[in-house]
Design a protein around this motif. Structure first.
Motif, short mmCIF file in Angstrom:
data_model
loop_
_atom_site.label_atom_id
_atom_site.label_comp_id
_atom_site.label_asym_id
_atom_site.label_seq_id
_atom_site.Cartn_x
_atom_site.Cartn_y
_atom_site.Cartn_z
N LEU A 1 2.13 0.02 3.67
CA LEU A 1 1.90 0.69 2.39
C LEU A 1 2.57 2.06 2.38
O LEU A 1 2.80 2.66 3.44
N ASN B 1 4.17 0.73 -5.15
CA ASN B 1 3.18 1.80 -5.03
C ASN B 1 2.44 2.01 -6.34
O ASN B 1 1.23 2.22 -6.36
N VAL C 1 -0.18 -0.65 -6.60
CA VAL C 1 -1.26 -0.41 -5.63
C VAL C 1 -2.20 0.67 -6.15
O VAL C 1 -3.43 0.53 -6.07
#
Length: 121
Positions: free
Chosen positions: A9, A81, A84
């Motif tokens: 991540l 991102n 997320v």
């Protein structure tokens, strides 16, 4: 809450989580290329919930019985991102904080809709 962000991540999630009122550290701040068992050990020692895309954490916890302090496993179609952050915003809004510690949470995305499944070891 305290989060340990796995290397799969983005590092940028640390600033998002801080803005949301949480403590977070990216694993690369500790060391790169650690084994998943080592990441779990660090998380337990420091009381962090692991945030990851890596399904191996489920195998470690459910098949091998490894100790943990919580894992959020993201199974997303869109792993950017931006998405997320959208997913975590949804998760934190939909579920109270007391559901995260010592829990294995799988968040899935299908056709832009999210679902969370909570499973103790």
């Amino acid at each position: 809450m305290k989060f340990l962000i796995d290397e799969d991540l983005s590092y940028k999630l640390t600033s998002f989580l801080t803005k949301f009122g949480h403590t977070s550290i990216h694993i690369r701040e500790i060391k790169l290329s650690l084994k998943d068992t080592e990441i779990l050990k660090i998380a337990v020692e420091k009381g962090f919930i692991v945030l990851t895309f890596d399904k191996d954490f489920g195998e470690l916890i459910f098949k091998e019985g490894k100790v943990h302090t919580g894992v959020i496993f993201l199974r997303l179609e869109d792993q950017t991102n931006k998405n997320v952050i959208r997913v975590l915003t949804w998760l934190f809004s939909a579920y109270p904080e007391n559901n995260y510690e010592n829990n294995f949470i799988t968040v899935t995305e299908r056709e832009g809709k999210f679902k969370a499944r909570f499973g103790k070891d």
